[in-house]
Design a protein around this motif. Structure first.
Motif, short mmCIF file in Angstrom:
data_model
loop_
_atom_site.label_atom_id
_atom_site.label_comp_id
_atom_site.label_asym_id
_atom_site.label_seq_id
_atom_site.Cartn_x
_atom_site.Cartn_y
_atom_site.Cartn_z
N CYS A 61 1.18 -1.13 -0.07
CA CYS A 61 0.33 0.22 -0.24
C CYS A 61 0.92 1.28 -0.26
N VAL A 62 0.36 2.23 -0.96
CA VAL A 62 1.18 3.67 -0.65
C VAL A 62 0.66 4.59 1.03
N LEU A 63 1.38 5.11 0.79
CA LEU A 63 1.39 6.10 1.87
C LEU A 63 -0.16 7.22 1.48
N HIS A 64 -0.38 7.83 2.57
CA HIS A 64 -1.88 8.36 2.27
C HIS A 64 -1.25 9.65 1.63
N SER A 65 -1.67 10.59 1.06
CA SER A 65 -1.64 11.78 0.80
C SER A 65 -2.07 12.81 1.85
N GLU A 66 -2.68 12.42 2.75
CA GLU A 66 -2.67 13.89 4.30
C GLU A 66 -1.92 12.66 5.08
N PRO A 67 -0.94 12.80 5.29
CA PRO A 67 0.22 11.84 6.40
C PRO A 67 -0.05 11.49 7.39
N LYS A 68 -0.11 10.66 8.01
CA LYS A 68 -0.24 10.62 9.43
C LYS A 68 0.24 10.04 10.35
N GLU A 69 1.43 9.94 10.93
CA GLU A 69 2.85 8.97 11.01
C GLU A 69 2.60 9.13 13.08
N LEU A 70 2.70 8.05 13.59
CA LEU A 70 3.09 7.41 14.60
C LEU A 70 4.24 6.99 15.23
N GLN A 71 4.39 6.75 16.41
CA GLN A 71 6.26 6.73 16.57
C GLN A 71 5.54 5.29 18.21
N CYS A 72 5.48 4.11 17.59
CA CYS A 72 5.47 2.36 18.07
C CYS A 72 6.70 2.58 19.14
N HIS A 73 5.48 1.64 20.16
CA HIS A 73 6.56 0.49 21.38
C HIS A 73 5.77 -1.06 20.73
N PHE A 74 6.48 -1.63 20.06
CA PHE A 74 5.84 -2.80 20.16
C PHE A 74 6.67 -4.03 20.98
N ILE A 75 6.32 -5.08 21.77
CA ILE A 75 7.01 -6.41 22.53
C ILE A 75 6.20 -7.98 21.23
N VAL A 76 6.51 -8.08 20.60
CA VAL A 76 6.34 -9.69 20.35
C VAL A 76 7.00 -10.39 20.74
N THR A 77 6.26 -11.51 21.78
CA THR A 77 6.55 -12.31 22.32
C THR A 77 6.44 -13.73 21.43
N GLU A 78 7.63 -14.60 21.12
CA GLU A 78 7.94 -15.51 20.19
C GLU A 78 7.79 -16.14 20.99
N ILE A 79 7.44 -18.23 20.57
CA ILE A 79 7.47 -18.91 21.23
C ILE A 79 7.89 -19.96 21.13
N PRO A 80 9.20 -20.24 20.05
CA PRO A 80 9.49 -20.60 18.65
C PRO A 80 8.54 -22.11 18.70
N TRP A 81 8.67 -23.08 20.31
CA TRP A 81 8.78 -24.63 20.41
C TRP A 81 6.99 -24.72 19.82
N GLN A 82 6.38 -23.59 20.40
CA GLN A 82 5.34 -23.51 20.23
C GLN A 82 4.27 -23.09 19.57
N HIS A 83 5.69 -22.43 18.21
CA HIS A 83 4.80 -22.37 17.45
C HIS A 83 3.90 -20.89 17.66
N SER A 84 4.28 -20.44 18.19
CA SER A 84 3.26 -19.41 18.94
C SER A 84 4.20 -17.53 18.66
N ARG A 85 3.52 -16.45 18.58
CA ARG A 85 3.49 -15.24 18.32
C ARG A 85 2.55 -14.74 18.88
N VAL A 86 2.37 -13.26 19.66
CA VAL A 86 1.87 -12.96 20.37
C VAL A 86 2.54 -11.08 20.32
N LEU A 87 1.63 -10.06 20.00
CA LEU A 87 1.95 -9.07 20.07
C LEU A 87 1.56 -8.59 22.00
#
Length: 132
Positions: free
Chosen positions: A99-125
């Motif tokens: 997707c192309v960026l919107h003509s009326e810009p709106k930007e967000l600064q975000c802090h995310f933590i993604v937890t991944e448990i590889p042996w359970q094949h799970s990923r959660v925000l």
């Protein structure tokens, strides 16, 4: 008196033993362009777009400014990102990368933590904090 001396020596030695080495569970910087970081970042944005019901348009990654990993009972990807609003409808796509960026810009600064448990094949925000 001898007990206090032992406590002092153990505390002092412990400081030197851990100097220069990472403590277990302590987050550490990783390259923002590594495949695992990019996978976690894309996952975070898809989850953010799904949960962001008040927005009509989807967001996409503009920049990943910082990435850390933390080994816990799995792997935490701690991400600082800049997101930009796109022209795509929020529910129209699972991945807003084309997707192309919107003509009326709106930007967000975000802090995310993604937890991944590889042996359970799970990923959660597990943490999602964004502001303008």
């Amino acid at each position: 008196m001898f007990v206090w001396f032992c406590i002092f020596v153990c505390a002092s030695v412990g400081r030197f033993v851990t100097a220069g080495r990472r403590m277990t569970g302590q987050p550490h910087e990783v390259p923002v362009n590594s495949n695992k970081v990019l996978t976690a970042a894309r996952f975070a944005v898809v989850e953010f777009n799904t949960a962001n019901a008040e927005e009509q348009f989807a967001y996409k990654i503009v920049d990943i400014t910082s990435a850390k990993i933390q080994l816990v009972a799995g792997i935490n990807y701690i991400l600082e990102m800049q997101l930009g609003r796109t022209m795509c409808k929020r529910n129209g796509t699972a991945d807003s990368q084309p997707c192309v960026l919107h003509s009326e810009p709106k930007e967000l600064q975000c802090h995310f933590i993604v937890t991944e448990i590889p042996w359970q094949h799970s990923r959660v925000l597990t943490q999602n904090k964004c502001h303008i």
